[in-house]
Structure formats: C-alpha cells, structure tokens
Design an enzyme around this catalytic site. Sequence first.
Site, PDB file in Angstrom:
ATOM      1  N   TYR A 104       1.056  -1.142  -0.181  1.00 25.17           N
ATOM      2  CA  TYR A 104      -0.180  -0.019   0.032  1.00 25.17           C
ATOM      3  C   TYR A 104       0.994   1.153  -0.091  1.00 25.17           C
ATOM      4  CZ  TYR A 104      -4.250   2.287   0.300  1.00 25.17           C
ATOM      5  OH  TYR A 104      -5.314   3.193  -0.039  1.00 25.17           O
ATOM      6  N   LYS A 175      -6.190  -1.761  -0.858  1.00 19.95           N
ATOM      7  CA  LYS A 175      -6.993  -1.725   0.381  1.00 19.95           C
ATOM      8  C   LYS A 175      -7.423  -2.996   0.743  1.00 19.95           C
ATOM      9  CE  LYS A 175      -7.718   2.228   2.224  1.00 19.95           C
ATOM     10  NZ  LYS A 175      -7.703   3.783   1.950  1.00 19.95           N
TER      11      LYS A 175
END
Length: 565
Positions: A104, A175
């Site tokens: 991420y 996510k």
Amino acid sequence: MELEYESKRPLHIPYAGPILLEFPLLNKGSAFTEEERANFNLHGLLPEAVETIEEQAERAWRQYQEFKHDIEKHVYLRNIQDTNETLFYRLLDGHLSEMMPIIYTPTVGEACEHFSDIYRRARGLFISYPNRAHIDDMLQNATKQNVKVIVVTDGERILGLGDQGIGGMGIPIGKLSLYTACGGISPAYTLPVVLDVGTNNPQRLNDPLYMGWRHPRITDDEYYEFVDEFIQAVKRRWPNVLLQFEDFAQKNATPLLNRYRDEICSFNDDIQGTAAVALGSLIAASRAAGTQLRDQTVAFLGAGSAGCGIAEQIIAQMKSEGLSDEEARARVFMVDRFGLLTDKLPNLLDFQSKLVQKSELLANWDCNSDAISLLEVVRNAKPTILIGVSGQPGLFTEEIIREMHKHCARPIVMPLSNPTSRVEARPEDIIRWTEGAALVATGSPFSPVNYQDKVFPIAQCNNSYIFPGIGLGVLASGAKRITDGMLMAASRALADCSPLANNGEGALLPDLADIQQVSKRIALEVGKAAQLQGAAVVTSSDALQKAIEHNFWQPQYRSYKRTSF
C-alpha cells in the site's frame, strides 16, 4: 458454484489439474498432499516434495529480499497474490511492518502510475462507461460469488497523484489486501472495482500501452447516472455488501457519500476513515498531554473533503466533551490555497461553508484580511494542533513550526499528505525545529528520528488502523449502514490502544505488528455502536465477540475433497 470458506472443515471443490493450480483462492502449490495430488489430477504438475506453508513462506521471503527496488517488491508480491492467496497472506502475516508500505502507501502510488506497464493478470472488475448497459452481467462474471466487501474507485484522485484512470485499480486491490491482512476478512469475500469513466490525464491518454477507455472523463449527469447504475446493480447482486468509496475527486466524494450512505452500507475512507484515524490519534495525543481535545485549537492546511471530514469529527468529539457547537467550531481554522476560510469568501463548497470563521472575530488580527495565510493563522489563533492534508510538499515551513512552538510547549503536528513526496514537512525537521518537543504523526511511513541522543518514534496516521476494524465490525454485527457513532467508536477504541497515552512513553499509535488485535478491539466497539444506534440487531457482547472471532480468517491451508459441479 459458491464455496464455503469460513470454517476449518475440509473444502469440497470441483476443480482439478491445471485449472485448480490457476485458482489463486484454492491453489496450494507444492503444499498439496499426496492424497490431494492423486484425487485432483496433480501428479506430474508439481515438484515431488510436499511442503508446508511455512516452508513456502520462507522461500518467498528469501526471494523478496533479493529485489532492490520497492516497485519490484510490489510486483513480486502481487504475483504471489494472483497465484496463491493463502501464501500471500501468510507471508504478510510474518512481515507486515516491512511489507505494508510495499503493498500500500507509498509504493502503491508508483504502481498506479505505472499500472499499464506492470500489468500481469486481471484482478477485480473493470466497469467501463461504454459497457454501462451490461453492469449486471459484469457483476455476475465476478469469480467470487459471495462478496461481502467492495472497494470502488473511479481513479480521479489517487493519493496525491491525481487522475490515474484505471491505474487507480491499484488502490482497491491494496486496500482489500489490508482488509484481509489486518482485519481478517477472507479474500474470498472481497472485490476490487474500478469505474472506468475516462481520464483527463494526457500522459495516460497518450500512452500507447494505457489499458483504459481513451476518452476525457464523463461529468455531471452522465457521471452520476453511471455511478447510480453501478450502485443499483450491486444492491441487486449483493444487497448486504459493505461498499467503500475510495479516491474519488473532492467534487464527487461528498455528494456520493451523502447520497448513498443510508441506501447501501457504505463509507468513504478518504473522508471518514482519515477523519477517524486522525481523531483517534488526537484523542490519544491530548490524553498524553494531560488534556482533552476540547482544550486544543486546531489549524488545517487543506480544506478539501478529507480535511473538512477530519474537522467535523474533531468538532463532534469536542462537543461530546462539553463544548457547544459554536464553541467547538471557533477552535478550528481551515486554510486552503486562497487563505483562511471566512464568511466573506465566495464560492465555497457546502461542506466548507460550515467551517468558516466569522469575520468579526478576526477584526483584531494582525494579518492581510484579503487572504489570511497559514503563518498568520498560527501567529493570531495560536493553534496547538497543526494538520496538513494539502497534498503539497514543504508547506509546513520552519518559520511556521517555530512560530507555533513559541506559544505551545508540546505542539501536535500531523503532515498527513500521501505519498511521501507530498508530505508538508518531514518529521526530522519538525523535531529539530521544536527542539524535540513536537508530537508528530504522518500519513506515510517514516523511520524514528534521532535527536540529541533520544529516539522519537513517528506514528503513521494510517487508515489501516481503522477501516479493517470497521469492516470486521460491520460483518460481525450485520450492520446495515455505517453511522457517525460507529466511526466515533472506532476513533475512541484506537485511542485506547495508544502506548503513549497508556504508558506515557512510546509511539502515539500502536505497533503495526499488533494491528490484528487493534482491529478486533475496534470491531467490537463498532459492532456495539451499530447495535446501540439501531443499525444492527442487538446481541450480547459475548455473542458479538464470538462473531468477530468466527469471521476472522487465518491464512492456513484446508484439506480438499473432490466433488462435482
């Protein structure tokens, strides 16, 4: 065919041979047992040795360490994810602190910019405007049949990088990886989606390898009608799904959230998740300083949907601590590129207009009344908290930070912009400019700062502390919507986990190595709040805790039994 993924009982599956090896949710690679290799026609398709998942993870870790550049590590991990999801999450489980910045932020930003260059294999759904008449069919085409969590983006405001078109798909993929790694939501129940409505980025439009719709973005009624067609199709296909809006442009993010938050169980992580983790950090910081949030004065640089979302959460917490709405709003100062938001500024957005300062209260300020700068706000309002959500690097200057420190012994400074290249100030500079007095939390990961023989841990004010726990709490409680009270409960639960607030030392936020336990604690409080506010069926705390544990998926191989379709 829908497969049952939650229990630890043997899994009955109809696939065999190369098809089974190509199914990331089911593939075990070299860990298929001798019996399974015989039953599923795998002999000859795998090396002789039967390995454990621990042995596979050790090999993958060694291979990972051979890569020198973060984007190469990202591509490698994504390849494992698209080959063997159980192994991918087992690897993350053992190295989450090292790998979270790779899967991420900040590395995912680079992956989005180069999405069409590094593309290997499709994951999730690409729903394009030219094919809008077939959205129901597209949802039926999803390989995952029992979807419980969707993260959707239109790619227009990817981190601080702007319009990346379908390259924004990297964000929902990343996510949802954290929903699983941190919140224990089975990857079998997650679906990343990108709404391909075109792009206004000339680099993407002129890139011969760009894989999206080569067309300027649709806008206005066309855009909102397309999004609505998608939402209604999702409701028909998975009526109880949790839908997270991700990285929509400011002009669309708040209207979409307001329109759909009570129609489908949904939230916007950029607005509500960012606000929740920031509020949790501020509650913890205030406790560490021996005060309450109601005693603080807050200045923002950046008055977009994220900044205003944080501000509204701060105001709600101040009100819960005894201030009136007017008193709380008088303590929050929003600065954007045109200066301090006041009631004299024209053309403010609806969510900004609630956060203006009254001009008569500024009459005695020493400032340029036409456009009041952040430095002038710091000199006159004397904030104790400074939050950056501008997406512009270096705007928390030495002069501003030193001016803040003149009137505040322990300033709280939070440059939250992502990725690292967009941060308003670097932690080592903030620590140095305040002679080690500042409490610092950032949006991107930073190493601890060494200053005058003391080590200062830098908390990453990462939404990953919040949204996995919210998702787990929604699934465990069966909540039908996400209320403000549920978000507030998440913030307070996060603050309760702060080492600094609890022990007087250490980081402002818990170690990422503990994030699964943090997510479970947040899930419990979110579930309780959902029940109290009528968003979920009321059960006992024990029943809710058991539901959380039942829903918490672990990356372990299950035995397989052959069945037919």
